[in-house]
Design a protein around this motif. Structure first.
Motif, mmCIF file in Angstrom:
data_model
loop_
_atom_site.group_PDB
_atom_site.id
_atom_site.type_symbol
_atom_site.label_atom_id
_atom_site.label_comp_id
_atom_site.label_asym_id
_atom_site.label_seq_id
_atom_site.Cartn_x
_atom_site.Cartn_y
_atom_site.Cartn_z
ATOM 1 N N ARG A 85 32.303 -6.784 80.269
ATOM 2 C CA ARG A 85 32.515 -5.500 79.595
ATOM 3 C C ARG A 85 33.860 -4.889 79.963
ATOM 4 O O ARG A 85 34.600 -4.422 79.097
ATOM 5 N N SER A 86 34.184 -4.891 81.259
ATOM 6 C CA SER A 86 35.466 -4.311 81.684
ATOM 7 C C SER A 86 36.630 -5.158 81.208
ATOM 8 O O SER A 86 37.701 -4.640 80.874
ATOM 9 N N PHE A 87 36.423 -6.485 81.166
ATOM 10 C CA PHE A 87 37.463 -7.381 80.656
ATOM 11 C C PHE A 87 37.766 -7.058 79.196
ATOM 12 O O PHE A 87 38.920 -6.897 78.802
ATOM 13 N N ALA A 88 36.703 -6.944 78.385
ATOM 14 C CA ALA A 88 36.877 -6.639 76.963
ATOM 15 C C ALA A 88 37.478 -5.251 76.771
ATOM 16 O O ALA A 88 38.345 -5.047 75.911
ATOM 17 N N GLY A 89 37.031 -4.293 77.594
ATOM 18 C CA GLY A 89 37.571 -2.938 77.483
ATOM 19 C C GLY A 89 39.051 -2.886 77.783
ATOM 20 O O GLY A 89 39.825 -2.234 77.070
ATOM 21 N N GLY A 90 39.471 -3.576 78.836
ATOM 22 C CA GLY A 90 40.895 -3.608 79.178
ATOM 23 C C GLY A 90 41.717 -4.296 78.115
ATOM 24 O O GLY A 90 42.842 -3.881 77.810
ATOM 25 N N LEU A 91 41.149 -5.347 77.524
ATOM 26 C CA LEU A 91 41.858 -6.070 76.477
ATOM 27 C C LEU A 91 42.091 -5.185 75.261
ATOM 28 O O LEU A 91 43.177 -5.179 74.674
ATOM 29 N N VAL A 92 41.078 -4.393 74.908
ATOM 30 C CA VAL A 92 41.181 -3.515 73.739
ATOM 31 C C VAL A 92 42.112 -2.344 74.007
ATOM 32 O O VAL A 92 42.895 -1.935 73.134
ATOM 33 N N ARG A 93 42.060 -1.779 75.230
ATOM 34 C CA ARG A 93 42.855 -0.586 75.532
ATOM 35 C C ARG A 93 44.335 -0.886 75.748
ATOM 36 O O ARG A 93 45.196 -0.216 75.175
ATOM 37 N N THR A 94 44.648 -1.850 76.603
ATOM 38 C CA THR A 94 46.046 -2.031 76.980
ATOM 39 C C THR A 94 46.538 -3.470 76.932
ATOM 40 O O THR A 94 47.669 -3.731 76.523
ATOM 41 N N ASP A 95 45.717 -4.424 77.355
ATOM 42 C CA ASP A 95 46.216 -5.788 77.553
ATOM 43 C C ASP A 95 46.752 -6.418 76.283
ATOM 44 O O ASP A 95 47.699 -7.211 76.322
ATOM 45 N N TRP A 96 46.143 -6.090 75.145
ATOM 46 C CA TRP A 96 46.563 -6.711 73.891
ATOM 47 C C TRP A 96 48.028 -6.448 73.594
ATOM 48 O O TRP A 96 48.696 -7.269 72.955
ATOM 49 N N LYS A 97 48.549 -5.307 74.058
ATOM 50 C CA LYS A 97 49.951 -4.971 73.770
ATOM 51 C C LYS A 97 50.900 -5.914 74.492
ATOM 52 O O LYS A 97 51.840 -6.459 73.887
ATOM 53 N N TYR A 98 50.667 -6.128 75.772
ATOM 54 C CA TYR A 98 51.567 -6.974 76.555
ATOM 55 C C TYR A 98 51.371 -8.448 76.225
ATOM 56 O O TYR A 98 52.344 -9.193 76.051
ATOM 57 N N LEU A 99 50.123 -8.874 76.112
ATOM 58 C CA LEU A 99 49.848 -10.255 75.734
ATOM 59 C C LEU A 99 50.263 -10.506 74.287
ATOM 60 O O LEU A 99 50.707 -11.605 73.945
ATOM 61 N N GLY A 100 50.136 -9.471 73.456
ATOM 62 C CA GLY A 100 50.530 -9.605 72.062
ATOM 63 C C GLY A 100 52.019 -9.842 71.899
ATOM 64 O O GLY A 100 52.447 -10.648 71.071
ATOM 65 N N VAL A 101 52.819 -9.141 72.697
ATOM 66 C CA VAL A 101 54.267 -9.350 72.657
ATOM 67 C C VAL A 101 54.594 -10.779 73.063
ATOM 68 O O VAL A 101 55.415 -11.456 72.424
ATOM 69 N N ALA A 102 53.956 -11.241 74.144
ATOM 70 C CA ALA A 102 54.204 -12.603 74.622
ATOM 71 C C ALA A 102 53.817 -13.627 73.551
ATOM 72 O O ALA A 102 54.553 -14.592 73.296
ATOM 73 N N TRP A 103 52.660 -13.408 72.908
ATOM 74 C CA TRP A 103 52.219 -14.336 71.869
ATOM 75 C C TRP A 103 53.161 -14.306 70.662
ATOM 76 O O TRP A 103 53.504 -15.355 70.103
ATOM 77 N N THR A 104 53.580 -13.104 70.246
ATOM 78 C CA THR A 104 54.464 -12.979 69.090
ATOM 79 C C THR A 104 55.792 -13.687 69.334
ATOM 80 O O THR A 104 56.311 -14.390 68.459
ATOM 81 N N VAL A 105 56.349 -13.509 70.535
ATOM 82 C CA VAL A 105 57.608 -14.177 70.874
ATOM 83 C C VAL A 105 57.424 -15.691 70.853
ATOM 84 O O VAL A 105 58.255 -16.423 70.295
ATOM 85 N N THR A 106 56.345 -16.169 71.451
ATOM 86 C CA THR A 106 56.091 -17.612 71.483
ATOM 87 C C THR A 106 55.930 -18.174 70.076
ATOM 88 O O THR A 106 56.508 -19.214 69.735
ATOM 89 N N PHE A 107 55.135 -17.485 69.244
ATOM 90 C CA PHE A 107 54.917 -17.942 67.875
ATOM 91 C C PHE A 107 56.226 -17.953 67.093
ATOM 92 O O PHE A 107 56.527 -18.914 66.370
ATOM 93 N N GLY A 108 57.021 -16.897 67.249
ATOM 94 C CA GLY A 108 58.289 -16.816 66.534
ATOM 95 C C GLY A 108 59.256 -17.898 66.958
ATOM 96 O O GLY A 108 59.909 -18.547 66.114
ATOM 97 N N VAL A 109 59.362 -18.134 68.263
ATOM 98 C CA VAL A 109 60.270 -19.165 68.770
ATOM 99 C C VAL A 109 59.829 -20.549 68.300
ATOM 100 O O VAL A 109 60.655 -21.361 67.858
ATOM 101 N N ASN A 110 58.540 -20.833 68.376
ATOM 102 C CA ASN A 110 58.041 -22.136 67.927
ATOM 103 C C ASN A 110 58.283 -22.340 66.436
ATOM 104 O O ASN A 110 58.640 -23.449 65.994
#
Length: 290
Positions: free
Chosen positions: A40-65
């Motif tokens: 529950r806390s893992f999912a909550g953190g992912l929804v509140r804040t983590d998606w932003k930082y991990l999302g940037v990393a994923w977007t950069v990786t996808f764009g570079v690839n």
């Protein structure tokens, strides 16, 4: 597997082959290294804040690839790397063993995404600021590799040394030839000419460096996995020694920069403040007009 799931393509099967074991290893990692974090806390953190930082990393990786896959130079420069180190990397295949090949393939395909992503969650549990800096360093590292992928394409070792090595049978494509699912899964998304620099080496090394801000036990695991990942890139016939060496240079630069920029959360707060100020300003003008 193909007989059990005849309607699925090799690419889809490859995705499942990587995703399912990775999720299982993740679950084991949380149980061993972050036991206090509930689902529950893992999912909550992912929804509140983590998606932003991990999302940037994923977007950069996808764009570079995507860019590297579609816009790399028409010629390759593998001969330049070959001129620097010759067939030295073939020493890693002086002895090949089927169980070792399977183990190194597992490390390459499963160990790499595990140490890359799990390091963020481990850091978040101990030092959230360093977790955010790790994401920034990751994005910087991948972006710094892009110019080389585009302008300096280099073929994987088994592709080049398998044909040009004098004597013997050359460098074997141990992972690519392991199974058609792996062959098609990798070649459908990888041009096999973006070996320089090695992001498998760079990203896992960056994770190991940042893992020092968590706990000694996890730092040792991350370091051990990084060593195994780097070895796997040589043994399986993927990367040159030069690829790994230059990747470590980029790791040093990305770590240095990510440690000296402001905490990424600071920029987020500044943006929120600017938006609030802008909203207040617009509201004020509206009241004056009435």
């Amino acid at each position: 597997m193909e007989q059990l799931l005849p309607s699925l393509t090799h690419g889809t099967l490859f995705s499942l082959l990587v995703a399912v074991p990775t999720l299982l290893v993740f679950a084991l990692g949380f149980r061993l290294f972050v036991p206090g974090v509930s689902l529950r806390s893992f999912a909550g953190g992912l929804v509140r804040t983590d998606w932003k930082y991990l999302g940037v990393a994923w977007t950069v990786t996808f764009g570079v690839n995507t860019l590297a896959h579609n816009f790399y130079a028409g010629r390759t420069y593998t001969s330049v790397i070959y001129g620097l180190e010759g067939t030295t990397v073939m020493l890693f295949q002086a002895v090949t063993w089927v169980p070792l090949t399977y183990a190194m393939t597992f490390v390459y395909l499963i160990g790499f995404p595990f140490v890359t992503l799990f390091t963020y969650w481990k850091l978040k549990a101990h030092d959230p600021e360093q977790a955010r800096r790790y994401c920034a360093g990751y994005a910087l590292l991948v972006l710094m590799a892009l110019p080389y992928f585009l302008a300096f394409p280099v073929a994987v070792t088994s592709e080049y040394l398998g044909h040009t090595a004098s004597g013997g049978t050359g460098m074997e494509a141990l992972m690519y030839d392991l199974h058609p699912i792996i062959t098609e899964g990798i070649t459908s998304t990888d041009t096999l000419v973006k070996a320089f620099p090695s992001l498998h080496t760079g990203i896992s090394a960056l994770a190991a460096v940042y893992a020092r801000y968590s706990t000694k036990h996890y730092a040792r695991l991350a370091t051990g996995l990084t060593v195994a990942i780097v070895f796997s890139t040589f043994y399986l016939g993927v990367h040159w020694l030069t690829d790994a060496a230059f990747a470590l240079v980029l790791v040093g630069l990305s770590f240095y920069i990510s440690q000296r920029i402001a905490d990424p959360a600071t920029y987020e707060e500044r943006l929120k403040k600017a938006l609030r100020d802008q909203s207040s300003s617009d509201g004020g003008y509206g009241r004056s007009a009435d």
